[in-house]
Design an enzyme around this catalytic site. Structure first.
Site, mmCIF file in Angstrom:
data_model
loop_
_atom_site.group_PDB
_atom_site.id
_atom_site.type_symbol
_atom_site.label_atom_id
_atom_site.label_comp_id
_atom_site.label_asym_id
_atom_site.label_seq_id
_atom_site.Cartn_x
_atom_site.Cartn_y
_atom_site.Cartn_z
ATOM 1 N N HIS A 284 5.696 -0.571 -3.005
ATOM 2 C CA HIS A 284 5.221 0.180 -4.174
ATOM 3 C C HIS A 284 5.238 1.687 -3.968
ATOM 4 C CE1 HIS A 284 2.894 -3.703 -5.469
ATOM 5 N NE2 HIS A 284 4.166 -3.735 -5.833
ATOM 6 N N ASP B 223 -0.479 4.144 1.154
ATOM 7 C CA ASP B 223 -1.356 5.078 1.871
ATOM 8 C C ASP B 223 -0.826 5.583 3.211
ATOM 9 O OD1 ASP B 223 -1.762 2.902 3.628
ATOM 10 O OD2 ASP B 223 -3.661 2.331 2.671
ATOM 11 N N ASN C 110 0.832 -1.209 0.000
ATOM 12 C CA ASN C 110 0.000 0.000 0.000
ATOM 13 C C ASN C 110 0.863 1.254 0.000
ATOM 14 O OD1 ASN C 110 -1.986 -1.879 0.220
ATOM 15 N ND2 ASN C 110 -2.389 -1.531 2.390
HETATM 16 C C1 BJW Z 1 -9.807 -7.942 2.351
HETATM 17 C C2 BJW Z 1 -10.693 -7.030 2.863
HETATM 18 C C3 BJW Z 1 -10.774 -6.968 4.237
HETATM 19 C C4 BJW Z 1 -10.814 -6.812 0.774
HETATM 20 N N1 BJW Z 1 -10.021 -7.774 4.970
HETATM 21 N N2 BJW Z 1 -9.070 -8.738 3.087
HETATM 22 C C5 BJW Z 1 2.826 -11.643 -16.455
HETATM 23 C C6 BJW Z 1 3.032 -12.613 -15.483
HETATM 24 C C7 BJW Z 1 3.657 -12.305 -14.298
HETATM 25 C C8 BJW Z 1 4.082 -11.026 -14.009
HETATM 26 C C9 BJW Z 1 3.878 -10.056 -14.965
HETATM 27 C C10 BJW Z 1 3.259 -10.360 -16.162
HETATM 28 N N3 BJW Z 1 3.174 -9.218 -16.881
HETATM 29 C C11 BJW Z 1 3.721 -8.210 -16.157
HETATM 30 C C12 BJW Z 1 4.164 -8.712 -14.991
HETATM 31 C C13 BJW Z 1 4.797 -7.955 -13.885
HETATM 32 C C14 BJW Z 1 3.810 -7.061 -13.177
HETATM 33 C C15 BJW Z 1 2.622 -7.901 -12.696
HETATM 34 O O1 BJW Z 1 2.661 -8.502 -11.648
HETATM 35 N N4 BJW Z 1 1.541 -7.965 -13.443
HETATM 36 C C16 BJW Z 1 0.415 -8.842 -13.104
HETATM 37 C C17 BJW Z 1 -0.806 -8.028 -12.708
HETATM 38 C C18 BJW Z 1 0.183 -9.749 -14.250
HETATM 39 N N5 BJW Z 1 4.525 -6.511 -12.056
HETATM 40 C C19 BJW Z 1 5.274 -5.415 -12.190
HETATM 41 O O2 BJW Z 1 5.373 -4.816 -13.227
HETATM 42 C C20 BJW Z 1 6.065 -5.002 -10.964
HETATM 43 N N6 BJW Z 1 7.420 -4.800 -11.281
HETATM 44 C C21 BJW Z 1 8.216 -5.773 -11.708
HETATM 45 O O3 BJW Z 1 7.803 -6.900 -11.930
HETATM 46 O O4 BJW Z 1 9.512 -5.391 -11.866
HETATM 47 C C22 BJW Z 1 10.425 -6.285 -12.473
HETATM 48 C C23 BJW Z 1 10.645 -5.885 -13.876
HETATM 49 C C24 BJW Z 1 10.466 -4.590 -14.299
HETATM 50 C C25 BJW Z 1 10.687 -4.243 -15.597
HETATM 51 C C26 BJW Z 1 11.082 -5.207 -16.489
HETATM 52 C C27 BJW Z 1 11.278 -6.497 -16.052
HETATM 53 C C28 BJW Z 1 11.063 -6.838 -14.729
HETATM 54 C C29 BJW Z 1 5.521 -3.700 -10.398
HETATM 55 C C30 BJW Z 1 4.144 -3.850 -9.893
HETATM 56 C C31 BJW Z 1 3.618 -2.484 -9.459
HETATM 57 C C32 BJW Z 1 2.179 -2.559 -9.003
HETATM 58 N N7 BJW Z 1 1.696 -1.240 -8.816
HETATM 59 C C33 BJW Z 1 0.371 -1.035 -8.226
HETATM 60 C C34 BJW Z 1 0.097 0.477 -8.213
HETATM 61 C C35 BJW Z 1 0.982 1.123 -7.133
HETATM 62 C C36 BJW Z 1 0.740 2.587 -6.984
HETATM 63 C C37 BJW Z 1 -0.681 2.935 -6.618
HETATM 64 O O5 BJW Z 1 -1.181 2.572 -5.539
HETATM 65 O O6 BJW Z 1 -1.283 3.586 -7.446
HETATM 66 O O7 BJW Z 1 0.333 -1.559 -6.889
HETATM 67 S S1 BJW Z 1 -0.913 -1.968 -9.038
HETATM 68 C C38 BJW Z 1 -1.814 -2.349 -7.570
HETATM 69 O O8 BJW Z 1 -1.763 -3.798 -7.321
HETATM 70 C C39 BJW Z 1 -1.029 -1.698 -6.425
HETATM 71 C C40 BJW Z 1 -1.114 -2.751 -5.357
HETATM 72 O O9 BJW Z 1 -0.101 -2.551 -4.403
HETATM 73 C C41 BJW Z 1 -0.967 -4.031 -6.139
HETATM 74 C C42 BJW Z 1 -1.471 -5.249 -5.425
HETATM 75 O O10 BJW Z 1 -2.822 -5.143 -5.130
HETATM 76 P P1 BJW Z 1 -3.385 -5.699 -3.739
HETATM 77 O O11 BJW Z 1 -2.812 -4.933 -2.624
HETATM 78 O O12 BJW Z 1 -3.224 -7.153 -3.687
HETATM 79 O O13 BJW Z 1 -4.917 -5.259 -3.836
HETATM 80 P P2 BJW Z 1 -6.126 -5.988 -4.589
HETATM 81 O O14 BJW Z 1 -7.187 -4.990 -4.770
HETATM 82 O O15 BJW Z 1 -5.664 -6.719 -5.772
HETATM 83 O O16 BJW Z 1 -6.606 -7.094 -3.550
HETATM 84 C C43 BJW Z 1 -7.230 -6.764 -2.330
HETATM 85 C C44 BJW Z 1 -7.432 -8.040 -1.561
HETATM 86 O O17 BJW Z 1 -7.946 -7.710 -0.288
HETATM 87 C C45 BJW Z 1 -8.423 -9.013 -2.212
HETATM 88 O O18 BJW Z 1 -7.887 -10.317 -2.185
HETATM 89 C C46 BJW Z 1 -9.665 -8.917 -1.313
HETATM 90 O O19 BJW Z 1 -10.365 -10.160 -1.220
HETATM 91 C C47 BJW Z 1 -9.034 -8.563 0.003
HETATM 92 N N8 BJW Z 1 -9.881 -7.805 0.908
HETATM 93 N N9 BJW Z 1 -11.315 -6.337 1.767
HETATM 94 C C48 BJW Z 1 -9.191 -8.647 4.326
HETATM 95 N N10 BJW Z 1 -11.653 -6.099 4.817
#
Ligand code: BJW
Ligand code: ZN
Length: 240
Positions: free
Chosen positions: A116, A101, A99
Site C-alpha cells: 500500500h 510506516d 503498512n
Molecule cells: C494485533 C495487535 C498486536 C492489533 N499484535 N495483532 C467489496 C468486497 C471486496 C472488495 C471490495 C469491495 N469493495 C471494494 C473492494 C476493494 C477494496 C476493499 O478491500 N474494500 C474492503 C474494505 C471492502 N480494496 C481496494 O480498493 C484495493 N484495491 C483494489 O482492490 O484494486 C483492484 C481494483 C481497483 C480499482 C478497480 C477495480 C479493482 C486497495 C486497498 C487499499 C487500502 N488502503 C489502506 C490505506 C493505505 C494508506 C494509509 O495507510 O493511509 O490500507 S486502508 C487500510 O486497511 C490500510 C491498511 O493497509 C489496510 C489493512 O488494514 P490492516 O493492516 O489489516 O489493519 P487493521 O486495523 O484492519 O487490523 C489490525 C489487526 O491487527 C486487527 O486484526 C487486530 O486484531 C490486530 N492487532 N494489535 C497482533 N499487538
C-alpha cells in the site's frame, strides 16, 4: 501451538510473511479498525480514497501529516526485530507489508515489499514523479507542490486504486513456492491482501496466524497464535 510453529519454521526453506497495522501497534502507531482504530474517528471514505483527495486535499494532507509525525517519533518494536532475525534463518524469504510506516525497513528487514505504498513518499498528480521525504517534522503548512506546479499526494494506495502490478506479480510468484506463510497483525478484510492466505493454502503452504483476536482468516490457518506480535514473534525467532 508456538512449539508447532517453531517446528514448522525450522523445516521451512521458503517463508512468506504478510503484516498489517497490528505489528506496529506496540510502536504506538494506531491501527485502522478496532476499538481505538483510526476509522473510529474518521471515515475511510473521507480520507483514504482518490475522491476524498479531489474533494479536500488539505484535509487529507493534514491527516497524513499527523500520522507521519506519530510514525517519525516511533521506532521498530520487538516484532519487527524478530522478523529481521527470521529472515536470516530461512533460505528464501519475502515480507509483504500493508503498512506504510517504514518500520520493517528501519528494523533492518531486507526483502520487504510495500503493498500500500509509503507514507514518506509523494507522487505528483500532474507529472507523476515520485519522491521520498524523510524529514517532514515541520508544522503543516498546506498542500505540498511539485516543481512542475502540480499537487503532490501521499504515495499510498487508497480504496479503489490498483496495487502496483510488479509488487503483486512478485508476491504471487513467491507464494507459488512458499512452504510456510506467517500472517501477522492484519484484520484480513482489505482486498487483495485478504486473498493471499487462501491462495497460499491452495498451493499447500502451512499457514501461521498471529493476532490478538480471531479474524476471517483464522478459520483456514493451520496454527493460530493468539496474542501480541511483539511478544510472540521474538519467542518464535529465539526458538528456531
Ligand atoms: C494485533 C495487535 C498486536 C492489533 N499484535 N495483532 C467489496 C468486497 C471486496 C472488495 C471490495 C469491495 N469493495 C471494494 C473492494 C476493494 C477494496 C476493499 O478491500 N474494500 C474492503 C474494505 C471492502 N480494496 C481496494 O480498493 C484495493 N484495491 C483494489 O482492490 O484494486 C483492484 C481494483 C481497483 C480499482 C478497480 C477495480 C479493482 C486497495 C486497498 C487499499 C487500502 N488502503 C489502506 C490505506 C493505505 C494508506 C494509509 O495507510 O493511509 O490500507 S486502508 C487500510 O486497511 C490500510 C491498511 O493497509 C489496510 C489493512 O488494514 P490492516 O493492516 O489489516 O489493519 P487493521 O486495523 O484492519 O487490523 C489490525 C489487526 O491487527 C486487527 O486484526 C487486530 O486484531 C490486530 N492487532 N494489535 C497482533 N499487538
Ligand atoms: Zn510534477
Amino acid at each position: 501451538m508456538i512449539t508447532r510453529a517453531i517446528e514448522t519454521l525450522k523445516n521451512s526453506t521458503s517463508l512468506f510473511v504478510l503484516t498489517g497495522a497490528g505489528i506496529s501497534a506496540a510502536s504506538g502507531i494506531p491501527t485502522f479498525r478496532g476499538k481505538d482504530g483510526l476509522w473510529k474517528k474518521h471515515r475511510a471514505l473521507d480520507l483514504a480514497t482518490p475522491q476524498a483527495f479531489n474533494n479536500n486535499p488539505a484535509l487529507v494532507w493534514e491527516w497524513y501529516h499527523w500520522r507521519q509525525k506519530i510514525i517519525l517519533r516511533s521506532k521498530p518494536n520487538p516484532a519487527h526485530v524478530a522478523l529481521v532475525e527470521l529472515e536470516t534463518k530461512v533460505k528464501e524469504y519475502l515480507l509483504l507489508t500493508q503498512n506504510v510506516d517504514n518500520l520493517h525497513q528501519r528494523a533492518g528487514s531486507r526483502h520487504v515489499l510495500e503493498l500500500h505504498g509509503n507514507i514518506f513518499r509523494t507522487q505528483c498528480i500532474q507529472c507523476g514523479i515520485k519522491a521520498s521525504h524523510a524529514d517532514i517534522e515541520t508544522p503543516f503548512v498546506g498542500i505540498p507542490k511539485c516543481s512542475c506546479g502540480g499537487m503532490l499526494r501521499p504515495d499510498v494506495v487508497w480504496f479503489g486504486e490498483p496495487i502496483p502490478p510488479s509488487i503483486w506479480q512478485t508476491t504471487v510468484d513467491f507464494l507459488n513456492k512458499a512452504d510456510t506463510v506467517i500472517i501477522c497483525g492484519t484484520s484480513g478484510v482489505v482486498w487483495p491482501a485478504a486473498a493471499l492466505p487462501e491462495m497460499a493454502k491452495s498451493k499447500g503452504s502451512t499457514l501461521i496466524e498471529i493476532n490478538i483476536e480471531a479474524t476471517p482468516i483464522s478459520q483456514m490457518v493451520d496454527i493460530f497464535l493468539g496474542g501480541k506480535s511483539s511478544e510472540i514473534l521474538p519467542k518464535i525467532a529465539a526458538g528456531i
